[in-house]
Scaffold this active site. Structure first.
Site, PDB file in Angstrom:
ATOM      1  CG  LEU A  64      -2.014  -1.009   1.363  1.00 22.96           C
ATOM      2  CD1 LEU A  64      -2.723  -0.866   2.717  1.00 22.96           C
ATOM      3  CD2 LEU A  64      -3.018  -0.876   0.225  1.00 22.96           C
ATOM      4  CG  ASP A  65       0.366   4.400  -2.848  1.00 18.82           C
ATOM      5  OD1 ASP A  65       1.054   3.481  -3.328  1.00 18.82           O
ATOM      6  OD2 ASP A  65      -0.398   5.111  -3.524  1.00 18.82           O
ATOM      7  NE  ARG A  66       4.560   9.241   3.238  1.00 18.34           N
ATOM      8  CZ  ARG A  66       5.042  10.471   3.366  1.00 18.34           C
ATOM      9  NH1 ARG A  66       6.305  10.660   3.691  1.00 18.34           N
ATOM     10  NH2 ARG A  66       4.274  11.522   3.146  1.00 18.34           N
TER      11      ARG A  66
END
Length: 239
Positions: A64-66
């Site tokens: 998942l993105d930051r």
């Protein structure tokens, strides 16, 4: 704002599902899953606290993105991680994200089919709509509206990097707080309003799929309430 390194107690408290093959944790927004070139806090550095008796810590089955929060799947041993990898690769795992977008679609539901390619060599992860790019498909459904915002349920049929963020921006309704593809600030508020709400994993042939739901994080509450979300029904996946 960057999230500090979770303590063993904090990461254990974020376990949403645990069995012999996998864990699903509630990823906090603002922390990357991998250690970056400059170091700093990252989720993997806390995985040793998630062994729960096994000889090795779990490993990421996807990313998942930051700045994205919510359901993150970890394989507990090598064979399980390989099986999960194949399920993700062949789109057998269904994922539902909740997002708050600016403006929003006129219709109640629909589908986005926009191929995506890399923006350029310098920005290796960043994507753009590209007729010659990889096929990319997202379905969406309006869950609520208010204050010039729309609360969407998004289901990525394909799993391209930044797919939901680029697709929403390309349709003219960028995700609130998106500082790459939308109108979000480079630093500060509002942070990205994208949450991996639910994941369904058919990992065992002889058992029903594992369905896990992640609670809505605090930074989404204000705008989701404006769009009609009922916080009192937060534990109900259909809320």
């Amino acid at each position: 704002m960057d999230t500090p390194q979770p303590t063993p107690e904090q990461i254990q408290a974020r376990v949403l599902h645990r069995d012999g093959l996998m864990l699903v944790i509630d990823k906090p927004a603002g922390i990357p899953v991998h250690r970056g070139p400059k170091g700093g806090a990252n989720l993997e550095a806390s995985f040793d606290a998630l062994r729960f008796g096994l000889p090795r810590p779990p490993v990421l089955a996807h990313r998942l993105d930051r700045d994205t929060s919510g359901c993150l799947v970890l394989g507990r041993h090598r064979k399980a991680t390989a099986s999960l990898g194949l399920l993700f690769k062949h789109s057998k795992i269904s994922k539902t994200y909740w997002a708050v977008v600016e403006d929003g679609p006129v219709e109640a539901e629909g589908e986005i089919n926009i191929p995506l390619g890399r923006l350029n060599e310098e920005r290796g992860w960043w994507q753009k709509p590209d007729p010659d790019g990889l096929p990319s498909q997202t379905t969406w459904k309006v869950m609520g509206r208010g204050n010039g915002l729309t609360w969407l349920a998004l289901e990525p049929i394909t799993g391209r990097t930044h797919q939901l963020r680029v697709h929403c921006a390309a349709m003219g309704w960028p995700i609130v707080g998106d500082n790459i593809y939308g109108n979000g600030p480079r630093f500060g508020e509002p942070s990205l309003h994208l949450h991996a709400r639910e994941i369904v994993v058919p990992l065992s042939k002889n058992k029903p799929p594992v369905c896990v739901t992640a609670p809505v994080p605090d930074h989404l509450h204000e705008r989701m309430l404006a769009c009609g979300w009922n916080a009192n029904e937060a534990l109900d996946p259909s809320a």
